[in-house]
Scaffold this active site. Structure first.
Site, PDB file in Angstrom:
ATOM      1  N   PHE A   2       0.880  -1.177   0.000  1.00 27.71           N
ATOM      2  CA  PHE A   2       0.000   0.000   0.000  1.00 27.71           C
ATOM      3  C   PHE A   2       0.915   1.224   0.000  1.00 27.71           C
ATOM      4  O   PHE A   2       1.700   1.407   0.943  1.00 27.71           O
ATOM      5  CB  PHE A   2      -0.872  -0.052   1.261  1.00 27.71           C
ATOM      6  N   GLU A  49       0.870   3.780   9.794  1.00 28.29           N
ATOM      7  CA  GLU A  49      -0.597   3.805   9.678  1.00 28.29           C
ATOM      8  C   GLU A  49      -1.229   4.897  10.551  1.00 28.29           C
ATOM      9  O   GLU A  49      -2.273   4.713  11.168  1.00 28.29           O
ATOM     10  CB  GLU A  49      -1.184   2.410   9.933  1.00 28.29           C
TER      11      GLU A  49
HETATM   12  N1  CAA Z   1     -11.992   8.113   7.179  1.00 32.21           N
HETATM   13  C1  CAA Z   1     -12.613   8.425   6.015  1.00 32.21           C
HETATM   14  N2  CAA Z   1     -12.422   9.618   5.391  1.00 32.21           N
HETATM   15  C2  CAA Z   1     -11.603  10.495   5.982  1.00 32.21           C
HETATM   16  C3  CAA Z   1     -10.934  10.234   7.195  1.00 32.21           C
HETATM   17  C4  CAA Z   1     -11.168   8.987   7.805  1.00 32.21           C
HETATM   18  N3  CAA Z   1     -10.559   8.636   8.944  1.00 32.21           N
HETATM   19  N4  CAA Z   1     -10.182  11.303   7.518  1.00 32.21           N
HETATM   20  C5  CAA Z   1     -10.365  12.210   6.558  1.00 32.21           C
HETATM   21  N5  CAA Z   1     -11.232  11.728   5.618  1.00 32.21           N
HETATM   22  C6  CAA Z   1     -11.704  12.399   4.415  1.00 32.21           C
HETATM   23  C7  CAA Z   1     -12.476  13.648   4.794  1.00 32.21           C
HETATM   24  O1  CAA Z   1     -13.839  13.369   4.996  1.00 32.21           O
HETATM   25  C8  CAA Z   1     -12.236  14.526   3.578  1.00 32.21           C
HETATM   26  O2  CAA Z   1     -13.073  14.154   2.513  1.00 32.21           O
HETATM   27  P1  CAA Z   1     -14.322  15.107   2.054  1.00 32.21           P
HETATM   28  O3  CAA Z   1     -13.744  16.452   1.741  1.00 32.21           O
HETATM   29  O4  CAA Z   1     -14.887  14.394   0.863  1.00 32.21           O
HETATM   30  O5  CAA Z   1     -15.248  15.133   3.232  1.00 32.21           O
HETATM   31  C9  CAA Z   1     -10.831  14.159   3.146  1.00 32.21           C
HETATM   32  O6  CAA Z   1     -10.588  12.862   3.667  1.00 32.21           O
HETATM   33  C10 CAA Z   1      -9.781  15.130   3.594  1.00 32.21           C
HETATM   34  O7  CAA Z   1      -9.882  15.202   4.997  1.00 32.21           O
HETATM   35  P2  CAA Z   1      -9.297  16.414   5.835  1.00 32.21           P
HETATM   36  O8  CAA Z   1      -9.729  17.711   5.239  1.00 32.21           O
HETATM   37  O9  CAA Z   1      -9.649  16.115   7.238  1.00 32.21           O
HETATM   38  O10 CAA Z   1      -7.735  16.256   5.557  1.00 32.21           O
HETATM   39  P3  CAA Z   1      -6.523  16.745   6.435  1.00 32.21           P
HETATM   40  O11 CAA Z   1      -5.422  16.986   5.488  1.00 32.21           O
HETATM   41  O12 CAA Z   1      -6.901  17.837   7.376  1.00 32.21           O
HETATM   42  O13 CAA Z   1      -6.183  15.514   7.406  1.00 32.21           O
HETATM   43  C11 CAA Z   1      -5.569  13.298   8.028  1.00 32.21           C
HETATM   44  C12 CAA Z   1      -6.348  14.200   7.084  1.00 32.21           C
HETATM   45  C13 CAA Z   1      -6.583  12.600   8.934  1.00 32.21           C
HETATM   46  C14 CAA Z   1      -4.540  13.973   8.867  1.00 32.21           C
HETATM   47  C15 CAA Z   1      -4.904  12.311   7.058  1.00 32.21           C
HETATM   48  O14 CAA Z   1      -3.990  12.996   6.233  1.00 32.21           O
HETATM   49  C16 CAA Z   1      -4.221  11.156   7.721  1.00 32.21           C
HETATM   50  O15 CAA Z   1      -4.871  10.212   8.179  1.00 32.21           O
HETATM   51  N6  CAA Z   1      -2.859  11.173   7.753  1.00 32.21           N
HETATM   52  C17 CAA Z   1      -2.084  10.033   8.210  1.00 32.21           C
HETATM   53  C18 CAA Z   1      -1.707   9.186   7.039  1.00 32.21           C
HETATM   54  C19 CAA Z   1      -1.299   7.816   7.451  1.00 32.21           C
HETATM   55  O16 CAA Z   1      -1.941   7.143   8.243  1.00 32.21           O
HETATM   56  N7  CAA Z   1      -0.219   7.339   6.831  1.00 32.21           N
HETATM   57  C20 CAA Z   1       0.222   6.014   7.054  1.00 32.21           C
HETATM   58  C21 CAA Z   1       0.912   5.503   5.841  1.00 32.21           C
HETATM   59  S1  CAA Z   1       0.442   3.911   5.357  1.00 32.21           S
HETATM   60  C22 CAA Z   1       1.383   2.838   6.275  1.00 32.21           C
HETATM   61  O17 CAA Z   1       1.992   3.176   7.250  1.00 32.21           O
HETATM   62  C23 CAA Z   1       1.299   1.457   5.787  1.00 32.21           C
HETATM   63  C24 CAA Z   1       2.394   0.550   6.143  1.00 32.21           C
HETATM   64  O18 CAA Z   1       3.222   0.271   5.306  1.00 32.21           O
HETATM   65  C25 CAA Z   1       2.412  -0.129   7.434  1.00 32.21           C
END
Ligand code: CAA
Length: 375
Positions: free
Chosen positions: A119, A359
């Protein structure tokens, strides 16, 4: 728990002891990916546990998945992160949002564990700030032209199928992002260097480079611009898997500490007879129980098709801190032996740290929880 849950838990426990424990220290030392062990996990059905059997999955629930994740993680967190990514970030998203053709072509071999998946969201300048995707997927009519770099990708070299998040229409910000299925053999796709990590050293973490990779439109998951919602929804479930991993690391370190404290003598009695150690064990067991209940709650809500976003973030936030605390105490209980590789707990302490980072960091989990509270 049902009979089936208990059977899954026992199968994972037996497998971890017989197949993962031998060699886990060597794999950590030499950063060796547990390829043979992953094949055996696939044969046991651990790589696509929750997928519908019609797509070669196990048809099990999320409770079964977290039970297995805990047992595998007690022994080898490098193997369990491979399992978690394949199950929750790759198979789950494909099954939930993929087209029938995508499920036939990609989900089936992924769910059976014939191949594994990755991913790809994080980038050199987009970790927590995931909307700032620099990887471009330019719309060329019948295909996208993919250019960019992804960082810290779990299963980076061992995967065959990659879900890549990329920006198509930057002016639309997160609504211009797509999720594309990329095959390793596609021309222009290069696996970059392997990361030399503090923990989960047996896992296979790489940067990936895409230069003019032609990805057919048929490989886009969902509608145009659905990629960011896809990534967020997938991560919501993924966090349950990582919470279960953190729980497993903690409970593995606790079990070793309990055993050691009954064997090792100091000042004429076993460590377990000293109140200082008894209190440590009491704290560790209480934290682990609390973490387990949060993990099971999140899994249960997901199985009941209820909103589990807050519960999953709480489970990951709490369990990853418990993993930190418990593994640190486990090293302390083991004293000098805890500081050397042979006794496992130093590896667990190093492995625990990543559960507070990937994550979604601890800080991101707090953002997610508080947003849900204030909605
Ligand atoms: N579930 C579903 N949708 C979500 C959501 C959630 N938890 N969080 C945000 N969204 C949606 C929002 O509804 C919005 O969509 P709409 O405009 O259509 O309503 C859109 O996403 C953008 O949301 P925000 O305006 O809230 O965005 P933001 O920039 O302020 O923040 C964040 C979003 C929650 C900080 C997000 O960027 C985030 O989760 N960041 C962390 C990323 C992460 O987890 N990375 C891990 C990498 S993968 C990994 O580690 C895998 C591995 O190999 C082990």
């Amino acid at each position: 728990m049902t009979e089936e849950h208990l059977a899954v838990q026992q199968a994972a426990r037996d497998f971890a002891k017989s197949e993962l424990l031998p060699g886990v220290i060597e794999r950590d030392t030499h950063q060796k990916f547990p390829a043979e062990q992953i094949k055996k996990m696939a044969a046991l059905g651990f790589m696509g546990m929750m997928v519908d059997p019609k797509y070669n999955g196990g048809g099990l629930d999320t409770i079964s998945y977290v039970l297995a994740m805990e047992e595998i993680s007690k022994v080898d967190a490098s193997a369990s992160v491979c399992m978690s990514v394949n199950n929750s970030l790759v198979c789950w998203g494909l099954e939930k949002f993929g087209s029938e053709e995508q499920k036939e072509k990609y989900l089936k071999p992924l769910a059976s564990g014939e191949v594994i998946g990755a991913f790809c969201l994080s980038e050199p300048e987009a970790g927590s700030d995931a909307t700032s995707q620099r990887t471009r997927a330019e719309d060329k009519g019948d295909h996208y032209l993919l250019n960019g770099t992804k960082n810290w990708i779990t299963n980076g070299n061992s995967a065959s199928i990659y879900i890549v998040i990329a920006q198509t229409e930057p002016e639309k910000r997160h609504k211009g992002i797509n999720a594309l299925i990329v095959e390793k053999e596609m021309p222009g796709f290069v696996v970059g260097r392997k990361e030399d990590k503090m923990g989960i050293r047996g896992s296979d973490t790489h940067s990936l480079m895409f230069t003019d990779v032609k990805v057919p439109k048929a490989n886009r998951i969902g509608e145009e611009g659905f990629g960011f919602t896809f990534a967020m929804s997938t991560l919501n479930g993924g966090r349950i898997g990582i919470a279960a991993q953190a729980l497993g690391i903690a409970s593995g370190a606790y079990e070793l500490s309990l055993r050691y404290s009954k064997e090792r003598k100091a000042f004429g009695k076993t460590l377990a007879e000293h109140q200082a150690i008894q209190f440590k064990l009491a704290d560790m067991a209480t934290q682990i129980d609390a973490a387990r209940l949060l993990v099971w709650k999140a899994a249960y809500l997901k199985d009941q098709k209820k909103d589990f976003v807050k519960a999953a973030a709480m489970a990951k936030l709490f369990a990853s801190q418990v993993a930190q605390d418990v593994t640190t105490e486990a090293v302390q209980i083991h004293g000098g032996y805890g500081f050397v590789k042979e006794f496992h707990v130093e590896r667990m302490m190093r492995d625990a740290k990543i559960t507070q980072i990937y994550e979604g960091t601890t800080e991101i989990q707090k953002m997610v929880i508080s947003r849900e509270l204030l909605r």
